[in-house]
Design a protein around this motif. Structure first.
Motif, PDB file in Angstrom:
ATOM      1  N   VAL A 180       0.867  -1.176   0.000  1.00 31.02           N
ATOM      2  CA  VAL A 180       0.000   0.000   0.000  1.00 31.02           C
ATOM      3  C   VAL A 180       0.903   1.225   0.000  1.00 31.02           C
ATOM      4  CG1 VAL A 180      -1.765   1.319   1.216  1.00 31.02           C
ATOM      5  CG2 VAL A 180      -1.862  -1.187   1.222  1.00 31.02           C
ATOM      6  N   LEU A 181       0.845   1.994  -1.082  1.00 31.85           N
ATOM      7  CA  LEU A 181       1.650   3.204  -1.196  1.00 31.85           C
ATOM      8  C   LEU A 181       0.912   4.390  -0.587  1.00 31.85           C
ATOM      9  CD1 LEU A 181       3.118   2.966  -4.821  1.00 31.85           C
ATOM     10  CD2 LEU A 181       4.416   2.986  -2.690  1.00 31.85           C
ATOM     11  N   VAL A 182       1.696   5.282   0.042  1.00 30.24           N
ATOM     12  CA  VAL A 182       1.133   6.449   0.716  1.00 30.24           C
ATOM     13  C   VAL A 182       1.850   7.704   0.245  1.00 30.24           C
ATOM     14  CG1 VAL A 182       0.775   7.560   2.946  1.00 30.24           C
ATOM     15  CG2 VAL A 182       0.590   5.095   2.762  1.00 30.24           C
ATOM     16  N   ASP A 183       1.071   8.754   0.008  1.00 26.42           N
ATOM     17  CA  ASP A 183       1.591  10.088  -0.265  1.00 26.42           C
ATOM     18  C   ASP A 183       1.233  10.935   0.947  1.00 26.42           C
ATOM     19  OD1 ASP A 183       2.115  12.672  -1.103  1.00 26.42           O
ATOM     20  OD2 ASP A 183       0.968  12.529  -2.967  1.00 26.42           O
ATOM     21  N   THR A 184       2.233  11.446   1.668  1.00 27.29           N
ATOM     22  CA  THR A 184       1.947  12.180   2.904  1.00 27.29           C
ATOM     23  C   THR A 184       1.198  13.484   2.646  1.00 27.29           C
ATOM     24  OG1 THR A 184       4.162  13.199   2.837  1.00 27.29           O
ATOM     25  CG2 THR A 184       3.892  11.210   4.188  1.00 27.29           C
ATOM     26  N   ARG A 185       1.176  13.947   1.395  1.00 28.15           N
ATOM     27  CA  ARG A 185       0.399  15.146   1.065  1.00 28.15           C
ATOM     28  C   ARG A 185      -1.092  14.845   1.035  1.00 28.15           C
ATOM     29  NH1 ARG A 185       3.166  16.316  -4.568  1.00 28.15           N
ATOM     30  NH2 ARG A 185       2.554  14.125  -4.674  1.00 28.15           N
ATOM     31  N   ARG A 186      -1.424  13.556   0.843  1.00 31.68           N
ATOM     32  CA  ARG A 186      -2.825  13.132   0.750  1.00 31.68           C
ATOM     33  C   ARG A 186      -2.983  11.816   1.516  1.00 31.68           C
ATOM     34  NH1 ARG A 186      -5.310  14.558  -4.502  1.00 31.68           N
ATOM     35  NH2 ARG A 186      -5.954  12.397  -4.676  1.00 31.68           N
ATOM     36  N   PHE A 233       0.192  -7.139   4.289  1.00 31.70           N
ATOM     37  CA  PHE A 233       0.584  -5.978   3.501  1.00 31.70           C
ATOM     38  C   PHE A 233       1.659  -5.183   4.222  1.00 31.70           C
ATOM     39  CE2 PHE A 233      -2.782  -4.224   6.158  1.00 31.70           C
ATOM     40  CZ  PHE A 233      -2.371  -2.926   6.438  1.00 31.70           C
ATOM     41  N   VAL A 234       2.383  -4.386   3.435  1.00 35.46           N
ATOM     42  CA  VAL A 234       3.313  -3.420   3.993  1.00 35.46           C
ATOM     43  C   VAL A 234       2.881  -2.049   3.509  1.00 35.46           C
ATOM     44  CG1 VAL A 234       5.228  -5.072   4.055  1.00 35.46           C
ATOM     45  CG2 VAL A 234       4.985  -3.541   2.089  1.00 35.46           C
ATOM     46  N   LEU A 235       3.197  -1.027   4.291  1.00 38.82           N
ATOM     47  CA  LEU A 235       2.875   0.344   3.942  1.00 38.82           C
ATOM     48  C   LEU A 235       4.173   1.029   3.520  1.00 38.82           C
ATOM     49  CD1 LEU A 235       0.142   2.121   4.346  1.00 38.82           C
ATOM     50  CD2 LEU A 235       1.598   3.335   5.960  1.00 38.82           C
ATOM     51  N   ALA A 236       4.205   1.568   2.317  1.00 42.19           N
ATOM     52  CA  ALA A 236       5.397   2.232   1.798  1.00 42.19           C
ATOM     53  C   ALA A 236       5.096   3.712   1.581  1.00 42.19           C
ATOM     54  CB  ALA A 236       5.836   1.583   0.488  1.00 42.19           C
ATOM     55  N   VAL A 237       5.797   4.570   2.295  1.00 39.60           N
ATOM     56  CA  VAL A 237       5.604   6.013   2.195  1.00 39.60           C
ATOM     57  C   VAL A 237       6.463   6.522   1.041  1.00 39.60           C
ATOM     58  CG1 VAL A 237       5.764   8.225   3.393  1.00 39.60           C
ATOM     59  CG2 VAL A 237       5.217   6.143   4.685  1.00 39.60           C
ATOM     60  N   ASN A 238       5.812   6.907  -0.052  1.00 43.21           N
ATOM     61  CA  ASN A 238       6.523   7.347  -1.247  1.00 43.21           C
ATOM     62  C   ASN A 238       7.047   8.767  -1.033  1.00 43.21           C
ATOM     63  OD1 ASN A 238       7.562   7.409  -3.820  1.00 43.21           O
ATOM     64  ND2 ASN A 238       5.594   7.484  -4.869  1.00 43.21           N
ATOM     65  N   ARG A 239       8.347   8.956  -1.233  1.00 41.31           N
ATOM     66  CA  ARG A 239       8.973  10.260  -1.021  1.00 41.31           C
ATOM     67  C   ARG A 239       8.811  11.120  -2.274  1.00 41.31           C
ATOM     68  NH1 ARG A 239      13.372   7.005   1.384  1.00 41.31           N
ATOM     69  NH2 ARG A 239      14.390   7.130  -0.644  1.00 41.31           N
ATOM     70  N   PHE A 240       7.933  12.086  -2.201  1.00 46.40           N
ATOM     71  CA  PHE A 240       7.736  13.011  -3.311  1.00 46.40           C
ATOM     72  C   PHE A 240       8.574  14.258  -3.072  1.00 46.40           C
ATOM     73  CE2 PHE A 240       3.950  10.427  -3.818  1.00 46.40           C
ATOM     74  CZ  PHE A 240       3.785  10.380  -5.198  1.00 46.40           C
ATOM     75  N   ASP A 241       9.160  14.798  -4.142  1.00 47.16           N
ATOM     76  CA  ASP A 241       9.932  16.026  -4.026  1.00 47.16           C
ATOM     77  C   ASP A 241       9.048  17.146  -3.478  1.00 47.16           C
ATOM     78  OD1 ASP A 241      12.101  14.721  -5.099  1.00 47.16           O
ATOM     79  OD2 ASP A 241      11.706  15.394  -7.160  1.00 47.16           O
ATOM     80  N   GLY A 242       9.537  17.837  -2.451  1.00 48.98           N
ATOM     81  CA  GLY A 242       8.798  18.961  -1.894  1.00 48.98           C
ATOM     82  C   GLY A 242       7.761  18.597  -0.856  1.00 48.98           C
ATOM     83  N   ALA A 243       7.501  17.298  -0.664  1.00 49.89           N
ATOM     84  CA  ALA A 243       6.511  16.881   0.338  1.00 49.89           C
ATOM     85  C   ALA A 243       7.141  16.880   1.724  1.00 49.89           C
ATOM     86  CB  ALA A 243       5.974  15.496   0.004  1.00 49.89           C
ATOM     87  N   ASP A 244       6.325  17.172   2.740  1.00 51.96           N
ATOM     88  CA  ASP A 244       6.809  17.115   4.118  1.00 51.96           C
ATOM     89  C   ASP A 244       7.228  15.694   4.450  1.00 51.96           C
ATOM     90  OD1 ASP A 244       6.299  19.799   4.515  1.00 51.96           O
ATOM     91  OD2 ASP A 244       4.288  19.465   5.330  1.00 51.96           O
ATOM     92  N   ARG A 245       8.314  15.574   5.208  1.00 60.59           N
ATOM     93  CA  ARG A 245       8.792  14.263   5.640  1.00 60.59           C
ATOM     94  C   ARG A 245       8.291  13.976   7.049  1.00 60.59           C
ATOM     95  NH1 ARG A 245      13.426  12.739   2.650  1.00 60.59           N
ATOM     96  NH2 ARG A 245      13.471  10.793   3.866  1.00 60.59           N
ATOM     97  N   PHE A 246       7.813  12.773   7.263  1.00 59.15           N
ATOM     98  CA  PHE A 246       7.344  12.344   8.574  1.00 59.15           C
ATOM     99  C   PHE A 246       8.045  11.052   8.948  1.00 59.15           C
ATOM    100  CE2 PHE A 246       3.907  14.834   6.743  1.00 59.15           C
ATOM    101  CZ  PHE A 246       3.552  15.676   7.779  1.00 59.15           C
ATOM    102  N   ASP A 247       8.298  10.895  10.227  1.00 60.14           N
ATOM    103  CA  ASP A 247       8.853   9.644  10.709  1.00 60.14           C
ATOM    104  C   ASP A 247       7.848   8.530  10.452  1.00 60.14           C
ATOM    105  OD1 ASP A 247      11.065   8.451  12.615  1.00 60.14           O
ATOM    106  OD2 ASP A 247       9.140   7.671  13.321  1.00 60.14           O
ATOM    107  N   VAL A 248       8.341   7.337  10.125  1.00 55.83           N
ATOM    108  CA  VAL A 248       7.423   6.232   9.809  1.00 55.83           C
ATOM    109  C   VAL A 248       6.528   5.898  11.001  1.00 55.83           C
ATOM    110  CG1 VAL A 248       8.817   5.227   7.964  1.00 55.83           C
ATOM    111  CG2 VAL A 248       9.212   4.518  10.336  1.00 55.83           C
ATOM    112  N   ASP A 249       6.999   6.102  12.215  1.00 54.95           N
ATOM    113  CA  ASP A 249       6.155   5.835  13.388  1.00 54.95           C
ATOM    114  C   ASP A 249       5.004   6.828  13.475  1.00 54.95           C
ATOM    115  OD1 ASP A 249       7.548   3.600  14.241  1.00 54.95           O
ATOM    116  OD2 ASP A 249       8.956   4.764  15.454  1.00 54.95           O
ATOM    117  N   GLU A 250       5.234   8.072  13.010  1.00 51.91           N
ATOM    118  CA  GLU A 250       4.148   9.055  12.963  1.00 51.91           C
ATOM    119  C   GLU A 250       3.089   8.627  11.954  1.00 51.91           C
ATOM    120  OE1 GLU A 250       5.414  13.438  13.518  1.00 51.91           O
ATOM    121  OE2 GLU A 250       7.085  12.500  12.442  1.00 51.91           O
ATOM    122  N   VAL A 251       3.548   8.112  10.811  1.00 48.23           N
ATOM    123  CA  VAL A 251       2.604   7.639   9.793  1.00 48.23           C
ATOM    124  C   VAL A 251       1.829   6.436  10.324  1.00 48.23           C
ATOM    125  CG1 VAL A 251       2.392   6.678   7.464  1.00 48.23           C
ATOM    126  CG2 VAL A 251       4.074   8.489   7.922  1.00 48.23           C
TER     127      VAL A 251
END
Length: 200
Positions: A107-113, A131-149
């Motif tokens: 399951v891919l995640v965009d932290t902007r949405r 399943f695993v959750l993968a936080v996709n790093r988009f240029d310019g998006a805020d970065r969050f710790d995986v534990d926060e996600v």
């Protein structure tokens, strides 16, 4: 002389890549596939205005309307067949068919949405599918710790959450490796419980 071939035929494993609209599923599969990936990208038109939210991904001009497909051979004995789901809620009726027979899901995640991944997380939790959750790093998006996600999505400690770059082959391979570890762990758990019960 034997007529049999000594060529190894790899075990075919079906994997699903899911998530919201514009999260990077097509890119993820395209980055790792050893064959020309199949996609069903269609232009986003005015018809989707008011139906598909593009907040946060306004530059997106195409979207998957059926599925994406690719293949990667992990080693001579295992070939992963990757099926990407469409991200729009209106195409969620396709999910049951795409997920049938799959061993696990990314399951891919965009932290902007981030809210866009809730339907996928809820669906696969209800299916009891690894399943695993993968936080996709988009240029310019805020970065969050995986534990926060993890906390924001209410995921248990047993669900792997990791960062990835869907454009990068090595990063995608790491995500798929984590998924396979998760699948093996889930499938081994009943055998461990049975073995423990027999030794009591």
């Amino acid at each position: 002389m034997s007529g049999r071939s000594d060529k190894i035929v790899p075990l075919a494993v079906k994997i699903v890549v899911s998530g919201g609209l514009g999260v990077g599923k097509t890119t993820f599969i395209g980055a790792i596939s050893e064959i020309e990936p199949l996609d069903t990208e269609a232009a986003i038109t005015e018809v989707s205005v008011g139906v598909d939210s593009l907040v946060g991904v306004e530059a997106k001009t195409t979207t998957t309307v059926a599925l994406d497909f690719g293949r990667i051979t992990l080693d001579p004995t295992i070939a992963l067949y990757l099926f990407g789901t469409p991200g729009q809620d209106r195409f969620s009726f396709l999910w049951d068919d795409l997920v049938e027979g799959a061993l696990g899901t990314v399951v891919l995640v965009d932290t902007r949405r981030i809210e866009d991944c809730f339907p996928a997380v809820d669906y696969f939790e209800s299916q009891g599918a690894p399943f695993v959750l993968a936080v996709n790093r988009f240029d310019g998006a805020d970065r969050f710790d995986v534990d926060e996600v993890r906390e924001a999505l209410g995921l248990g400690a047993d669900v792997p959450v990791l960062e990835c770059d869907a454009r990068n082959r090595d990063s995608v391979r790491d995500v798929l490796g984590a998924l396979m570890d998760r699948v093996i762990g889930v499938r081994a758990a009943p055998r461990r419980r049975t073995a423990a019960a027999l030794t009591r």
